[in-house]
Scaffold this motif. Structure first.
Motif, PDB file in Angstrom:
ATOM      1  N   LEU A 169     -15.689  -0.875 -25.738  1.00  0.00           N
ATOM      2  CA  LEU A 169     -14.345  -1.442 -25.879  1.00  0.00           C
ATOM      3  C   LEU A 169     -14.120  -2.562 -24.876  1.00  0.00           C
ATOM      4  O   LEU A 169     -13.485  -3.581 -25.193  1.00  0.00           O
ATOM      5  N   GLU A 170     -14.631  -2.396 -23.664  1.00  0.00           N
ATOM      6  CA  GLU A 170     -14.485  -3.465 -22.665  1.00  0.00           C
ATOM      7  C   GLU A 170     -15.229  -4.723 -23.103  1.00  0.00           C
ATOM      8  O   GLU A 170     -14.728  -5.843 -22.947  1.00  0.00           O
ATOM      9  N   LEU A 171     -16.419  -4.553 -23.652  1.00  0.00           N
ATOM     10  CA  LEU A 171     -17.194  -5.707 -24.097  1.00  0.00           C
ATOM     11  C   LEU A 171     -16.539  -6.404 -25.286  1.00  0.00           C
ATOM     12  O   LEU A 171     -16.726  -7.606 -25.472  1.00  0.00           O
ATOM     13  N   SER A 172     -15.778  -5.662 -26.066  1.00  0.00           N
ATOM     14  CA  SER A 172     -15.094  -6.288 -27.198  1.00  0.00           C
ATOM     15  C   SER A 172     -14.075  -7.316 -26.726  1.00  0.00           C
ATOM     16  O   SER A 172     -13.681  -8.204 -27.492  1.00  0.00           O
ATOM     17  N   GLN A 173     -13.648  -7.228 -25.458  1.00  0.00           N
ATOM     18  CA  GLN A 173     -12.686  -8.186 -24.902  1.00  0.00           C
ATOM     19  C   GLN A 173     -13.359  -9.485 -24.457  1.00  0.00           C
ATOM     20  O   GLN A 173     -12.675 -10.442 -24.123  1.00  0.00           O
ATOM     21  N   CYS A 174     -14.698  -9.487 -24.437  1.00  0.00           N
ATOM     22  CA  CYS A 174     -15.427 -10.653 -23.927  1.00  0.00           C
ATOM     23  C   CYS A 174     -15.565 -11.768 -24.952  1.00  0.00           C
ATOM     24  O   CYS A 174     -15.931 -12.886 -24.603  1.00  0.00           O
ATOM     25  N   SER A 175     -15.327 -11.462 -26.211  1.00  0.00           N
ATOM     26  CA  SER A 175     -15.510 -12.474 -27.249  1.00  0.00           C
ATOM     27  C   SER A 175     -14.639 -12.144 -28.453  1.00  0.00           C
ATOM     28  O   SER A 175     -14.405 -10.958 -28.751  1.00  0.00           O
ATOM     29  N   ASN A 176     -14.170 -13.175 -29.112  1.00  0.00           N
ATOM     30  CA  ASN A 176     -13.400 -12.978 -30.345  1.00  0.00           C
ATOM     31  C   ASN A 176     -14.291 -12.758 -31.556  1.00  0.00           C
ATOM     32  O   ASN A 176     -13.798 -12.490 -32.647  1.00  0.00           O
TER      33      ASN A 176
END
Length: 224
Positions: A97-104
């Protein structure tokens, strides 16, 4: 996840271990989500990423030696391979979930997660996370201290991933080679010393500071 369906193959102790792992990780993800301030588009993006990626996460973890080792230990206790990988995937749900914030781009999430896991193996961050899990929590303050260093490690792991992806997208070996050999040797020597001891809170806190000092570039990190 149907852990109870393994009752005839797995010991009650093994079932309790898996159930405890799932409960702990679910509580951690819930606590992390409550700490976030997410706009509706950001929340919708995270939901999309979770729906697409979480079912694939057990497969991605098969490339991680430390996760494979843990799965084999559980399988020796009678847990099926598929169930073991699903429980391990729950352990990495917050990272996903944190990595999902790194890119659209939700399509990049698989590549991000693979590099994130490989980075954890290469820099022994996964081993450090397991060492943190062994810290005592006999009092409220010990529990809070363990929680704090675990959060510190999670943040450091994400920052290192972002730095590595910016400098060498999808090429961890290249990024590692770019780092000073003397710095990597110092980090390796530190982990050799830690492995020879029983790391306590002070040692782990010092190790996290050392990792940040040695490996994090002293410039502002932009989005991946």
């Amino acid at each position: 996840m149907k852990i109870e369906q393994n009752a005839d193959q797995c010991s009650s102790e093994g079932q309790n271990t898996l159930l405890l792992q799932v409960r702990r990780q679910t509580e951690r993800v819930a606590r992390w989500l409550l700490q976030q301030t997410l706009s509706k588009p950001a929340l919708d993006h995270m939901r999309t990423c979770a729906a697409l990626a979480l079912p694939q996460l057990p497969l991605w973890l098969t490339s991680s030696p430390s996760h494979q080792t843990q799965a084999l230990q559980w399988q020796a206790a009678g847990v099926s391979g598929g169930l073991a990988m699903k429980v391990l995937a729950v352990q990495e749900a917050q990272s996903l979930l944190e990595l999902s914030q790194c890119s659209n781009d939700s399509g990049q999430l698989a590549e991000h997660m693979r590099m994130y896991l490989a980075l954890g193996e290469a820099l022994e961050l996964k081993w450090l996370a397991l060492a943190i899990e062994q810290l005592p929590r006999e009092s409220r303050w010990q529990t809070l201290a363990r929680l704090a260093v675990r959060d510190d490690l999670q943040r450091l792991h994400k920052e290192l991933f972002m730095q590595a992806w910016q400098q060498s997208p999808d090429n961890l070996s290249e990024w590692l080679a770019q780092n000073s050999s003397s710095e990597r040797e110092r980090v390796s020597a530190m982990f050799t010393e830690l492995r020879a001891a029983t790391p306590d809170l002070a040692m782990i806190s010092a190790a996290l500071r050392e990792l940040r000092h040695r490996l994090i570039v002293k410039t502002a990190l932009s989005e991946v």
